[in-house]
Write a protein that holds these residues in place. Structure first.
Motif, mmCIF file in Angstrom:
data_model
loop_
_atom_site.group_PDB
_atom_site.id
_atom_site.type_symbol
_atom_site.label_atom_id
_atom_site.label_comp_id
_atom_site.label_asym_id
_atom_site.label_seq_id
_atom_site.Cartn_x
_atom_site.Cartn_y
_atom_site.Cartn_z
ATOM 1 N N ARG A 125 -2.607 -9.715 5.813
ATOM 2 C CA ARG A 125 -2.693 -8.375 5.215
ATOM 3 C C ARG A 125 -2.672 -7.301 6.296
ATOM 4 N NH1 ARG A 125 -6.957 -4.985 5.227
ATOM 5 N NH2 ARG A 125 -7.100 -3.350 3.647
ATOM 6 N N VAL A 126 -1.898 -6.245 6.035
ATOM 7 C CA VAL A 126 -1.878 -5.084 6.916
ATOM 8 C C VAL A 126 -2.738 -3.973 6.318
ATOM 9 C CG1 VAL A 126 -0.422 -3.350 8.024
ATOM 10 C CG2 VAL A 126 0.403 -5.679 7.773
ATOM 11 N N LEU A 127 -2.515 -3.679 5.040
ATOM 12 C CA LEU A 127 -3.336 -2.707 4.312
ATOM 13 C C LEU A 127 -3.072 -2.843 2.824
ATOM 14 C CD1 LEU A 127 -0.935 -0.505 3.696
ATOM 15 C CD2 LEU A 127 -1.666 0.521 5.818
ATOM 16 N N ASP A 128 -3.901 -2.191 2.018
ATOM 17 C CA ASP A 128 -3.722 -2.216 0.576
ATOM 18 C C ASP A 128 -2.672 -1.191 0.159
ATOM 19 O OD1 ASP A 128 -5.664 -4.130 0.468
ATOM 20 O OD2 ASP A 128 -7.245 -2.825 -0.307
ATOM 21 N N SER A 129 -1.936 -1.503 -0.898
ATOM 22 C CA SER A 129 -0.811 -0.660 -1.314
ATOM 23 C C SER A 129 -1.220 0.771 -1.623
ATOM 24 C CB SER A 129 -0.130 -1.276 -2.539
ATOM 25 O OG SER A 129 0.443 -2.519 -2.231
ATOM 26 N N HIS A 130 -2.397 0.942 -2.251
ATOM 27 C CA HIS A 130 -2.788 2.296 -2.650
ATOM 28 C C HIS A 130 -3.123 3.185 -1.458
ATOM 29 C CE1 HIS A 130 -6.886 0.593 -2.181
ATOM 30 N NE2 HIS A 130 -7.229 1.829 -1.912
ATOM 31 N N MET A 131 -3.225 2.593 -0.263
ATOM 32 C CA MET A 131 -3.513 3.365 0.942
ATOM 33 C C MET A 131 -2.239 3.943 1.556
ATOM 34 S SD MET A 131 -6.135 0.517 2.506
ATOM 35 C CE MET A 131 -6.328 1.303 4.102
ATOM 36 N N LEU A 132 -1.079 3.598 0.992
ATOM 37 C CA LEU A 132 0.207 4.019 1.557
ATOM 38 C C LEU A 132 1.042 4.710 0.482
ATOM 39 C CD1 LEU A 132 1.709 3.658 4.349
ATOM 40 C CD2 LEU A 132 2.927 1.770 3.260
ATOM 41 N N GLU A 133 0.940 6.026 0.423
ATOM 42 C CA GLU A 133 1.729 6.799 -0.534
ATOM 43 C C GLU A 133 3.179 6.916 -0.051
ATOM 44 O OE1 GLU A 133 0.760 7.996 -3.361
ATOM 45 O OE2 GLU A 133 -1.443 7.963 -3.293
ATOM 46 N N ARG A 134 4.045 7.329 -0.940
ATOM 47 C CA ARG A 134 5.445 7.533 -0.587
ATOM 48 C C ARG A 134 5.542 8.585 0.535
ATOM 49 N NH1 ARG A 134 9.934 6.467 -4.208
ATOM 50 N NH2 ARG A 134 8.323 6.117 -5.786
ATOM 51 N N GLY A 135 6.214 8.225 1.611
ATOM 52 C CA GLY A 135 6.352 9.147 2.737
ATOM 53 C C GLY A 135 5.241 9.059 3.772
ATOM 54 N N ASP A 136 4.231 8.207 3.530
ATOM 55 C CA ASP A 136 3.119 8.048 4.476
ATOM 56 C C ASP A 136 3.508 7.147 5.648
ATOM 57 O OD1 ASP A 136 1.399 9.649 3.137
ATOM 58 O OD2 ASP A 136 0.112 8.052 2.349
ATOM 59 N N SER A 218 8.034 -8.619 6.109
ATOM 60 C CA SER A 218 6.892 -8.141 5.319
ATOM 61 C C SER A 218 7.177 -8.284 3.840
ATOM 62 C CB SER A 218 6.573 -6.682 5.657
ATOM 63 O OG SER A 218 7.654 -5.838 5.314
ATOM 64 N N CYS A 219 6.121 -8.188 3.060
ATOM 65 C CA CYS A 219 6.261 -8.187 1.603
ATOM 66 C C CYS A 219 5.112 -7.376 1.014
ATOM 67 C CB CYS A 219 6.257 -9.610 1.034
ATOM 68 S SG CYS A 219 4.664 -10.461 1.137
ATOM 69 N N GLU A 220 5.302 -6.923 -0.192
ATOM 70 C CA GLU A 220 4.255 -6.183 -0.896
ATOM 71 C C GLU A 220 4.005 -6.899 -2.217
ATOM 72 O OE1 GLU A 220 2.922 -1.599 -1.841
ATOM 73 O OE2 GLU A 220 5.009 -2.037 -1.343
ATOM 74 N N ILE A 221 2.812 -7.461 -2.349
ATOM 75 C CA ILE A 221 2.501 -8.267 -3.519
ATOM 76 C C ILE A 221 1.003 -8.192 -3.787
ATOM 77 C CG2 ILE A 221 2.154 -10.406 -2.192
ATOM 78 C CD1 ILE A 221 3.623 -11.887 -4.492
ATOM 79 N N ASN A 222 0.615 -8.252 -5.045
ATOM 80 C CA ASN A 222 -0.796 -8.218 -5.444
ATOM 81 C C ASN A 222 -1.516 -6.984 -4.914
ATOM 82 O OD1 ASN A 222 -0.399 -10.795 -6.619
ATOM 83 N ND2 ASN A 222 -0.855 -11.786 -4.660
ATOM 84 N N GLY A 223 -0.795 -5.862 -4.848
ATOM 85 C CA GLY A 223 -1.425 -4.625 -4.402
ATOM 86 C C GLY A 223 -1.701 -4.580 -2.917
ATOM 87 N N GLN A 224 -0.984 -5.394 -2.114
ATOM 88 C CA GLN A 224 -1.204 -5.430 -0.671
ATOM 89 C C GLN A 224 0.118 -5.528 0.079
ATOM 90 O OE1 GLN A 224 -3.847 -8.852 -0.275
ATOM 91 N NE2 GLN A 224 -5.642 -7.517 -0.275
ATOM 92 N N VAL A 225 0.140 -4.962 1.279
ATOM 93 C CA VAL A 225 1.280 -5.102 2.187
ATOM 94 C C VAL A 225 0.907 -6.165 3.216
ATOM 95 C CG1 VAL A 225 2.779 -3.959 3.860
ATOM 96 C CG2 VAL A 225 1.904 -2.682 1.871
ATOM 97 N N LEU A 226 1.754 -7.198 3.341
ATOM 98 C CA LEU A 226 1.497 -8.300 4.264
ATOM 99 C C LEU A 226 2.650 -8.462 5.238
ATOM 100 C CD1 LEU A 226 0.697 -9.535 1.074
ATOM 101 C CD2 LEU A 226 -0.674 -10.912 2.628
ATOM 102 N N VAL A 227 2.336 -8.991 6.430
ATOM 103 C CA VAL A 227 3.382 -9.292 7.416
ATOM 104 C C VAL A 227 3.346 -10.781 7.740
ATOM 105 C CG1 VAL A 227 3.436 -7.013 8.466
ATOM 106 C CG2 VAL A 227 1.865 -8.734 9.366
#
Length: 460
Positions: A125-136, A218-227
């Motif tokens: 995990r790198v961070l949770d999806s809700h912590m990264l808005e569009r353009g962040d 990387s992938c984004e799944i289950n509300g998380q960004v992973l590498v």
């Protein structure tokens, strides 16, 4: 993503309420002017402060009411977020020392032991999806590397090396998102998130073919960004499974905790196979806290947690997975409370991701995503992100997450102060620990990074 807007809406309403109340307070007359027929004290009238006591009382009452509303909102509706610093948990500060001083002394003096490789191969995990808005754009340290994590205008999340290959500027510090690219804050070079290739140099007629930045799988799944990390650069050999209830919105985000642990990564998942430690470390009730010097105090003996645990690896084609089945029961004054019996299925997927699945006839269903990400060789970032049935009041999953956090912080105190023993002294009841070590060994390769010693320093 929607949940992050709710607190902003509440703040906007609160500001509007304060403004409206202030306006009304300025206009209101002192009740003594009308009810008592102008009986306001002469001193107030002479100083031009007629009605001031009532206005002051109204302001105080409004302020207290807004604070109470904010506290009640956070308790009932806002996600629970407990983010612990590196030195906040697991160290004993005595003799006038600060926690930071105590932590530094432990780290400096602790015997490291004969360690396995420090970075296993797998998804992290790198961070949770809700912590990264569009353009962040976010700056993150993972596996000893600085990376820039950004969300393109197309909504996709990308992870690239943080340092621009041109002159070394940090893309995550001042860089901006342009379409699906990240722009360097130093000279404006733009790198495509999909493959890392440079697509624009503002002052050059042509972009060299070799101009690119490393792009992490990387992938984004289950509300998380992973590498994905592999020491030999190999492509992913397995994927993190999707939790369909999260994808379809049946389970919603209810909070997260985050801790930094000074230990080797293998110490943390190994707890799943260390069945004996549950009865000793986690039997005292959560009301007895996290400081291991006091958790066995007789004051709190009336509350006890009982655990039954089984750990086993999964066969092919899921040999990278293992399962821990946990049955939890609570006794109060020696009496069993069946309502709080809880069955938890913990499924570990690779070295860094665990699904803690909860199912209860009354409390509902949900999952805690337990993720371990190496920051440095002996520093792990551990997060617990909870998603729960949208039909269940938020207070329920928040309580579960808080209870999990208390139990987890007892382990943190052990991990932060222990040494890794490569050949432990075990009894037959500890056999699952050796099985777990053999299972975990599959995530290391011949070239996996190791910690090397040089006199009294550590070279990574």
């Amino acid at each position: 993503m929607e949940n992050s807007r709710v607190p902003l809406m509440f703040k906007a309403v609160a500001v509007a309420a304060i403004g409206l109340t202030a306006t009304l307070v300025m206009l209101v007359q002192d009740p003594s002017d009308t009810v008592l027929g102008g009986g306001c004290p002469e001193l107030w009238r002479k100083t031009g402060l007629a009605g001031a006591p009532t206005r002051a009382a109204a302001c105080i009452f409004t302020g207290v009411l807004l604070l109470a509303m904010g506290w009640l909102y956070r308790l009932l509706f806002a996600p629970l977020e407990l983010l612990r610093g590196v030195d906040e948990v697991g160290y004993i500060a005595e003799d006038g020392r600060s926690r930071a001083q105590a932590a530094n002394e432990v780290r400096r003096r602790r015997k490291t032991g004969e360690l396995p490789p420090v970075y296993p191969n797998g998804w992290f995990r790198v961070l949770d999806s809700h912590m990264l808005e569009r353009g962040d754009v976010k700056s993150v340290t993972v596996l000893g590397q600085q990376v820039a994590v950004f969300r393109g205008q197309d909504g996709k999340a990308y992870v690239v090396d943080a340092y621009c290959p041109h002159l070394g500027a940090n893309l995550a510090v001042g860089g901006r998102v342009v379409g699906g690219c990240i722009e360097c804050p130093f000279h404006g070079w733009q790198f495509r998130g999909a493959d890392g290739k440079c697509v624009k140099i503002p002052y050059a007629d042509k972009v060299p073919e070799f101009a690119k930045v490393r792009c992490w799988p990387s992938c984004e799944i289950n509300g998380q960004v992973l590498v994905w990390f592999h020491c030999d650069g190999l492509e992913p050999s397995w994927r993190v499974p999707e939790q369909s209830e999260i994808t379809h919105g049946e389970w919603v985000y209810r909070g997260r905790t985050e801790h930094f642990i000074n230990a080797h990564i293998e110490e943390i998942p190994e707890n799943a196979a260390d069945i004996a430690h549950l009865a000793h470390l986690h039997t005292p009730g959560i009301v007895s806290g996290v400081d291991l010097r006091y958790t066995n105090s007789k004051t709190w003996e009336f509350i006890r947690h009982d655990w039954k645990v089984e750990w086993k690896p999964e066969p092919e084609p899921n040999k990278h997975c293992s399962q821990m089945l946990v049955k939890h029961a609570l006794t109060v004054f020696g009496r069993h409370w069946p309502l709080l019996d809880l069955d938890v299925q913990a499924r570990q997927v690779g070295p860094g991701v665990v699904f803690l699945l909860f199912e209860h006839s009354f409390l509902g269903r949900g999952v805690i995503m337990h993720c371990v990400t190496p920051v440095e060789p002996l520093l792990q970032c551990v997060s617990h992100t909870i998603f729960y049935q949208s039909t269940i009041p938020p207070l329920v999953p928040k309580f579960i997450l808080r209870a999990e956090c208390i139990q987890f912080e007892r382990d943190v105190m052990i991990w932060n102060n222990k040494t890794y023993i490569s050949k432990p002294m075990l009894v037959k009841e500890d056999s699952a620990i050796q099985k777990h070590r053999r299972w975990f060994n599959q995530f290391y390769s011949e070239n996996s990074p190791r910690l090397r010693y040089q006199h009294d320093t550590l070279d990574f």
